[in-house]
Design an enzyme around this catalytic site. Structure first.
Site, PDB file in Angstrom:
ATOM      1  N   CYS A 277       0.822  -1.215   0.000  1.00  0.00           N
ATOM      2  CA  CYS A 277       0.000   0.000   0.000  1.00  0.00           C
ATOM      3  C   CYS A 277       0.852   1.259   0.000  1.00  0.00           C
ATOM      4  O   CYS A 277       1.410   1.575  -1.045  1.00  0.00           O
ATOM      5  CB  CYS A 277      -1.023  -0.053   1.134  1.00  0.00           C
ATOM      6  SG  CYS A 277      -2.546   0.783   0.665  1.00  0.00           S
ATOM      7  N   HIS A 361      -3.872  -5.180  -0.039  1.00  0.00           N
ATOM      8  CA  HIS A 361      -3.419  -5.718   1.255  1.00  0.00           C
ATOM      9  C   HIS A 361      -3.399  -7.244   1.263  1.00  0.00           C
ATOM     10  O   HIS A 361      -4.400  -7.886   1.617  1.00  0.00           O
ATOM     11  CB  HIS A 361      -4.313  -5.187   2.373  1.00  0.00           C
ATOM     12  CG  HIS A 361      -4.067  -3.736   2.673  1.00  0.00           C
ATOM     13  ND1 HIS A 361      -3.102  -3.317   3.565  1.00  0.00           N
ATOM     14  CD2 HIS A 361      -4.621  -2.609   2.167  1.00  0.00           C
ATOM     15  CE1 HIS A 361      -3.087  -1.991   3.608  1.00  0.00           C
ATOM     16  NE2 HIS A 361      -3.992  -1.530   2.771  1.00  0.00           N
ATOM     17  N   GLU A 363      -2.152  -9.082   3.390  1.00  0.00           N
ATOM     18  CA  GLU A 363      -2.349  -9.552   4.768  1.00  0.00           C
ATOM     19  C   GLU A 363      -3.821  -9.534   5.152  1.00  0.00           C
ATOM     20  O   GLU A 363      -4.201 -10.006   6.221  1.00  0.00           O
ATOM     21  CB  GLU A 363      -1.531  -8.690   5.754  1.00  0.00           C
ATOM     22  CG  GLU A 363      -2.178  -7.385   6.191  1.00  0.00           C
ATOM     23  CD  GLU A 363      -2.192  -6.293   5.104  1.00  0.00           C
ATOM     24  OE1 GLU A 363      -1.606  -6.499   4.018  1.00  0.00           O
ATOM     25  OE2 GLU A 363      -2.818  -5.240   5.339  1.00  0.00           O
TER      26      GLU A 363
HETATM   27  N1  GLN Z   1      -3.364   1.771   3.390  1.00  0.00           N
HETATM   28  C1  GLN Z   1      -2.366   2.583   2.938  1.00  0.00           C
HETATM   29  O1  GLN Z   1      -1.168   2.338   3.127  1.00  0.00           O
HETATM   30  C2  GLN Z   1      -2.795   3.868   2.266  1.00  0.00           C
HETATM   31  C3  GLN Z   1      -1.656   4.558   1.558  1.00  0.00           C
HETATM   32  C4  GLN Z   1      -1.963   6.038   1.310  1.00  0.00           C
HETATM   33  N2  GLN Z   1      -2.157   6.763   2.579  1.00  0.00           N
HETATM   34  C5  GLN Z   1      -3.212   6.138   0.442  1.00  0.00           C
HETATM   35  O2  GLN Z   1      -4.259   6.535   0.927  1.00  0.00           O
HETATM   36  O3  GLN Z   1      -3.164   5.780  -0.728  1.00  0.00           O
END
Ligand code: GLN
Length: 383
Positions: A277, A361, A363
């Site tokens: 992410c 994600h 995970e």
């Molecule tokens: N879940 C995250 O790592 C989000 C990454 C970043 N803050 C976004 O909104 O794209």
């Protein structure tokens, strides 16, 4: 129950009733369409600074699991040490709950952690407004709209604070380490972790931009020792076998200290690197790519991604508002996954070096676990 009003930056208002802690808050209003997982999402540090709307109507019916801590220091059922979202906005809060592992209601948890919760909101209409306008700032004030006039009760009105960008929300701890809002990884914690490591196992430096607990669990259960460092800590003097860059809140363009440290590590072209992410965004920036903001982000359990070069598609858990611009990837990089809904980037990999990342994600916590194999891919590179 007190009357509560959500006011969006475009002047839209949505009135409901309070079922959480009663204080005005402000932040970026986002929506998540997942049917389950409100404990995990509320404790995901990536939601820091955001008012989280859940479009699945019935919320709270399975209560909240216990907040227990394992011997390794990780919360058993939660994704961090506390609730990070600024507020939760739902259609139909279930005051009665039932689940074998529930110890309290969602409302009681919110009150204890001083987080507002509002119910009775037309979350489908709110989501349509956000999809058409794009995500925007919003604030929750106590009072109700009468004859188009907002009668704000005793609380002073709250000003908008753009807390989503790390710049406004990075603060420094007494021992000089920084925290990416509101993650706290102190140097003392780091040193203590370094001293207990078993040198037989492979070591991974985890750049903590707001890491979800299940990412650490996924590494530990593969017999990896994790050296968890603050997002801006220069880890390049440590001895380690692999680098992991975590998820986290806010705008990746405000995390250049992490990008510089990743670039330094990339001088070792054989060092395995994996990111999730925010980690995908920071790794791509280290490789020279640019980031842009999506109109309303991807936050759900049903985002389809295709592995580039194959006909394999995976249903993924996602929570991001920014994306890597595929057209700016360096010559030595290529997309690893593409979102089948909108063609946006969902992961990158280097053409020759062991460097890759996912925007979604793997995970889960919560959502589908079909892509957890990416952790195996990373751990196999360490051997
Ligand atoms: N879940 C995250 O790592 C989000 C990454 C970043 N803050 C976004 O909104 O794209």
């Amino acid at each position: 129950m007190r009357n509560v009003t959500l006011i969006l930056d475009d002047g839209s208002r949505f009135s409901g009733k309070s079922f959480g802690y009663e204080k005005p808050v402000a932040g970026e209003v986002v929506f998540n369409t997942a049917m389950t997982g409100y404990p995990e999402s509320l404790t995901d540090p990536s939601y820091a600074g955001q008012l989280m709307t859940l479009t699945y109507p019935l919320i709270g019916n399975y209560g909240v699991p216990p907040f227990t801590i394992e011997p390794n220091g990780l919360a058993t059922f939660m994704e961090s040490e506390k609730i990070h979202a600024e507020a939760i906005i739902v259609s139909d809060y279930s005051y009665e709950y039932s689940h074998w592992n529930a110890v309290e209601s969602l409302g009681d948890w919110l009150k204890r952690e001083q987080i507002p919760g509002i119910t009775g909101i037309d979350t489908r209409e709110l989501t349509k407004v956000l999809r058409e306008h794009g995500v925007m700032m919003g604030k929750i004030v106590f009072g109700e709209v009468e004859n188009e006039e907002l009668r704000v009760e005793s609380y002073e009105d709250i000003n908008y604070v753009d807390k989503v960008s790390c710049k406004e929300i990075i603060s420094y701890l007494p021992d000089g380490t920084s925290q990416v809002f509101p993650v706290t990884t102190s140097i003392a914690q780091l040193n203590s972790q370094l001293s207990i490591f078993n040198s037989q196992l492979k070591k991974v430096v985890l750049v903590d931009c707001g890491v979800k607990t299940n990412i650490i669990r996924c590494l530990l259960k593969r017999d990896i020792e994790v050296i968890r460092v603050p997002w801006d800590y220069d880890f390049n003097g440590l001895e380690f076998d692999g680098l992991f860059i975590s998820n986290g809140p806010g705008d990746p363009d405000t995390c250049d200290a992490a990008v510089q440290n990743i670039r330094k590590a990339m001088k070792n072209e054989k060092l395995p690197i994996f990111g999730i992410c925010m980690g995908n965004q920071l790794l791509s920036k280290a490789g020279g790519a640019k980031i842009y903001k999506l109109k309303y982000g991807h936050r759900s359990h049903n985002q389809p991604v295709r592995m580039v070069g194959t006909e394999r598609c995976f249903i993924t858990s996602q929570n991001h508002g920014y994306a890597v611009d595929n057209n700016t990837l360096g010559a030595d990089w290529e997309p690893l996954f593409i979102n089948m809904n909108d063609g946006s980037n969902e992961g990158i990999k280097h053409k020759t070096n062991p460097w890759f990342s996912a925007q979604f994600h793997p995970e889960a916590a919560s959502g589908p676990t079909d892509t957890e194999f990416l952790f195996d891919e990373f751990v196999n590179l360490l051997k």
